[in-house]
Design a protein around this motif. Structure first.
Motif, short mmCIF file in Angstrom:
data_model
loop_
_atom_site.label_atom_id
_atom_site.label_comp_id
_atom_site.label_asym_id
_atom_site.label_seq_id
_atom_site.Cartn_x
_atom_site.Cartn_y
_atom_site.Cartn_z
N MET A 225 7.08 -0.46 4.08
CA MET A 225 5.98 -1.12 3.37
C MET A 225 4.65 -0.48 3.72
O MET A 225 4.45 -0.03 4.85
CB MET A 225 5.95 -2.61 3.72
CG MET A 225 7.11 -3.41 3.20
SD MET A 225 6.97 -5.17 3.64
CE MET A 225 8.49 -5.82 2.95
N ILE A 230 1.45 -7.92 -0.41
CA ILE A 230 2.76 -8.39 -0.88
C ILE A 230 2.50 -9.56 -1.82
O ILE A 230 1.71 -10.46 -1.51
CB ILE A 230 3.66 -8.86 0.28
CG1 ILE A 230 3.95 -7.70 1.24
CG2 ILE A 230 4.97 -9.46 -0.24
CD1 ILE A 230 4.71 -8.12 2.49
N TYR A 279 6.05 -5.55 -3.67
CA TYR A 279 5.19 -4.82 -2.73
C TYR A 279 5.28 -3.33 -3.02
O TYR A 279 6.09 -2.90 -3.85
CB TYR A 279 5.61 -5.11 -1.28
CG TYR A 279 7.03 -4.72 -0.99
CD1 TYR A 279 7.36 -3.46 -0.48
CD2 TYR A 279 8.08 -5.61 -1.24
CE1 TYR A 279 8.66 -3.09 -0.24
CE2 TYR A 279 9.40 -5.26 -0.99
CZ TYR A 279 9.69 -4.00 -0.49
OH TYR A 279 10.99 -3.64 -0.27
N LYS A 281 5.78 0.55 -1.27
CA LYS A 281 6.17 1.32 -0.09
C LYS A 281 5.09 2.36 0.20
O LYS A 281 4.31 2.72 -0.68
CB LYS A 281 7.52 1.99 -0.33
CG LYS A 281 8.67 1.03 -0.50
CD LYS A 281 10.00 1.76 -0.65
CE LYS A 281 10.06 2.55 -1.94
NZ LYS A 281 11.37 3.20 -2.15
#
Length: 284
Positions: A225, A230, A279, A281
């Motif tokens: 992440m 998020i 979310y 990466k």
């Protein structure tokens, strides 16, 4: 006033307060019940949508904004001397992107840039917020588009549909699949891959088990992440969203874990109690 104004459409599902605070332009899609046409989030709310479906027993149709809708939305910003960057719903899911391109041709070259998110809901919203923050830092359209092109493949969009009823009503599963799925409490997990909604797996069991699996799927990628933002996006699943938010805040290093409500277009395809974790990466 920013020299660049960021636009999205109503399927980005960003919180209303964010849209206002960050001066994000929104072009609504349409939701149609027989002869009644509503603008998503303007003339019709998600609870009202579900009420109408319950009364009629049928799902509405959804439609993209027309090129004229985009021209009308873009013109005030252009007249104020701003450039426009519009981040669209996936071109694999709607003609929204194509209609925006047609509208962009009506303005001088460089005034309107259209970017295909290849995503939906707050999968779009994540890109919109990246663009907003880049614009606030004074980055150019070209620099922002380059950032979005790097970020787009890193967006993770996964959600669980609570009931097969809406998939059945929308013609996306058979009556037998709906019956068996309901009896066995099977809930499909949907991911967005290459701009398309793709069945990833099926979870059988209680709602709690489903939420745990959704959460575990996200936490399994915690090291990847980007620790920015998020989203927990849901359709009338407030308590579950708060529960997931609390856990994600404690277990991740995300700057913010935000909750957003799915609008009418997304809800009309997925149904109540749908919930997802979205979310980005890290860019390698």
């Amino acid at each position: 006033m920013r020299t660049i104004k960021i636009f999205a459409d109503s399927t980005c599902d960003l919180p209303e307060a964010w849209i206002k605070d960050y001066d994000i332009g929104i072009v609504p899609l349409y939701v149609t019940f027989e002869n009644e046409m509503f603008k998503d989030g303007v003339d019709l709310t998600t609870p009202q949508l579900y009420s109408k479906v319950a009364k009629s027993g049928r799902l509405p149709k959804t439609a993209a904004p027309s090129p004229a809708d985009f021209i009308q939305a873009f013109t005030p910003a252009i007249e104020q001397g701003q450039q426009i960057l519009y981040i669209s719903l996936s071109s694999e899911l709607s003609s929204t992107y194509q209609n925006a391109l047609i509208a962009a041709e009506e303005f001088e070259e460089g005034q309107v840039t259209v970017f295909d998110s290849l995503n939906l809901s707050t999968g779009i919203g994540l890109l919109v917020m990246k663009a907003v923050r880049a614009a606030d830092k004074g980055q150019s359209i070209a620099e922002i588009v380059a950032l979005l092109e790097k970020t787009r493949p890193q967006v993770e969009t996964e959600f669980v549909i609570d009931s097969l009823d809406y998939l059945y009503k929308g013609g996306r599963c058979s009556g037998m699949q709906n019956l068996v799925g309901s009896l066995l409490k099977i809930r499909p997990v949907i991911k967005v891959i290459d701009g398309k909604m793709t069945p990833a797996s099926k979870i059988r069991g209680s709602r709690e088990k489903v939420l745990e699996q959704l959460l575990n799927n996200a936490l399994a990628k915690i090291d990847d992440m980007d620790n920015d933002l998020i989203f927990i996006t849901h359709s009338l699943a407030d308590e579950d969203a708060l529960h997931l938010q609390e856990i994600l805040q404690s277990k991740t290093k995300a700057r913010e874990v935000a909750i957003s409500d799915a609008g009418c277009v997304i809800s009309s395809h997925c149904g109540a109690k749908t919930i997802g974790i979205l979310y980005t990466k890290s860019i390698k």
